[in-house]
Write an enzyme that holds these catalytic residues in place. Sequence first.
Site, PDB file in Angstrom:
ATOM      1  N   MET A   1      44.810  -3.978  -4.995  1.00  0.00           N
ATOM      2  CA  MET A   1      45.077  -2.956  -6.004  1.00  0.00           C
ATOM      3  C   MET A   1      46.474  -3.075  -6.640  1.00  0.00           C
ATOM      4  SD  MET A   1      42.147  -1.778  -5.853  1.00  0.00           S
ATOM      5  CE  MET A   1      42.142  -0.351  -6.928  1.00  0.00           C
ATOM      6  N   ARG A   2      46.984  -4.281  -6.743  1.00  0.00           N
ATOM      7  CA  ARG A   2      48.259  -4.503  -7.436  1.00  0.00           C
ATOM      8  C   ARG A   2      48.049  -5.585  -8.484  1.00  0.00           C
ATOM      9  NH1 ARG A   2      50.911  -0.339  -6.139  1.00  0.00           N
ATOM     10  NH2 ARG A   2      52.770  -1.293  -7.051  1.00  0.00           N
TER      11      ARG A   2
ATOM     12  N   ASN B   1      39.525 -13.347  -9.015  1.00  0.00           N
ATOM     13  CA  ASN B   1      39.346 -11.920  -8.746  1.00  0.00           C
ATOM     14  C   ASN B   1      37.861 -11.598  -8.878  1.00  0.00           C
ATOM     15  OD1 ASN B   1      40.056  -9.148  -8.340  1.00  0.00           O
ATOM     16  ND2 ASN B   1      39.854  -8.809 -10.545  1.00  0.00           N
TER      17      ASN B   1
ATOM     18  N   HIS C   1      35.339  -8.409  -9.954  1.00  0.00           N
ATOM     19  CA  HIS C   1      35.397  -7.118 -10.639  1.00  0.00           C
ATOM     20  C   HIS C   1      33.989  -6.527 -10.722  1.00  0.00           C
ATOM     21  CE1 HIS C   1      36.959  -4.005 -13.213  1.00  0.00           C
ATOM     22  NE2 HIS C   1      35.934  -4.201 -14.028  1.00  0.00           N
TER      23      HIS C   1
HETATM   24  C1  GRF Z   1      34.974  -4.138  -4.900  1.00  0.00           C
HETATM   25  O1  GRF Z   1      34.041  -3.386  -5.617  1.00  0.00           O
HETATM   26  C2  GRF Z   1      35.713  -5.067  -5.814  1.00  0.00           C
HETATM   27  O2  GRF Z   1      34.935  -5.582  -6.847  1.00  0.00           O
HETATM   28  C3  GRF Z   1      36.739  -4.128  -6.391  1.00  0.00           C
HETATM   29  O3  GRF Z   1      37.155  -3.366  -5.293  1.00  0.00           O
HETATM   30  C4  GRF Z   1      36.106  -3.280  -4.351  1.00  0.00           C
HETATM   31  C5  GRF Z   1      36.631  -3.798  -3.055  1.00  0.00           C
HETATM   32  O4  GRF Z   1      35.741  -3.610  -2.002  1.00  0.00           O
HETATM   33  N1  GRF Z   1      37.769  -4.839  -7.100  1.00  0.00           N
HETATM   34  P1  GRF Z   1      36.052  -4.234  -0.574  1.00  0.00           P
HETATM   35  O5  GRF Z   1      37.462  -3.833  -0.201  1.00  0.00           O
HETATM   36  O6  GRF Z   1      35.892  -5.726  -0.684  1.00  0.00           O
HETATM   37  O7  GRF Z   1      35.035  -3.611   0.334  1.00  0.00           O
END
Ligand code: GRF
Length: 202
Positions: free
Chosen positions: A91-92, A108, A110
């Site tokens: 989340m950064r 990444n 998404h």
């Molecule tokens: C996933 O939906 C990913 O696509 C998004 O954040 C979520 C992470 O889930 N960016 P996890 O931590 O892998 O369970």
Amino acid sequence: MMRVGVLASGGGSNFQALVEALNAERSAAQVVVLVCNVPGAKAIERAKAAGVAVEVIEHGRFGKDRAAFDAALVEALKQHRVELVCLAGFMRLVGQTLLSAFPQRVLNIHPALLPAFPGMHAQQQAVSYGVKVSGVTVHLVDEGTDTGPVVAQTAVPVLDDDDEQALASRILVEEHRIYPEVVKLFAAGKVKVEGRTVRISR
Ligand code: GRF
């Protein structure tokens, strides 16, 4: 064997899917380290249980100095001789310091079909908009938010009664399938990047 580093901040289900799919004997890619910026994140527990090395690097220690945070990430990844970096619920925003250390080797995942619904709460964005199809995108990371070249996408239906959670669960199943698949393609040298076009030879 391609050495993969995963960056995560939360639950780590994608980290787990990568480990389960890759860390078998004779696999062409292996997850060698989890780098996590949130102490206590469930991803850390999962890494410990799977016997994968963990590096915790709290972003708060670096204040507003994003380059210094990035440099710490790079140092940890290099220590583990990582060749491919997978962001998985990290989340950064990452910046040039990390990207130039791993050129075209930062991925990444998404939970939407980019360029639709970038940024946070992509599943809620899809439900609120009323689209009939959403899905998952694996893309190369650049300095924007979810703007890099697309490597792979899978579509998922959005049902009339879906809420954020229902759609997120349906998308997550595909995330867990597609992310390891893409990593294997990288490890097999089957991915070529030409500007925004990513060619996959199968
Ligand atoms: C996933 O939906 C990913 O696509 C998004 O954040 C979520 C992470 O889930 N960016 P996890 O931590 O892998 O369970």
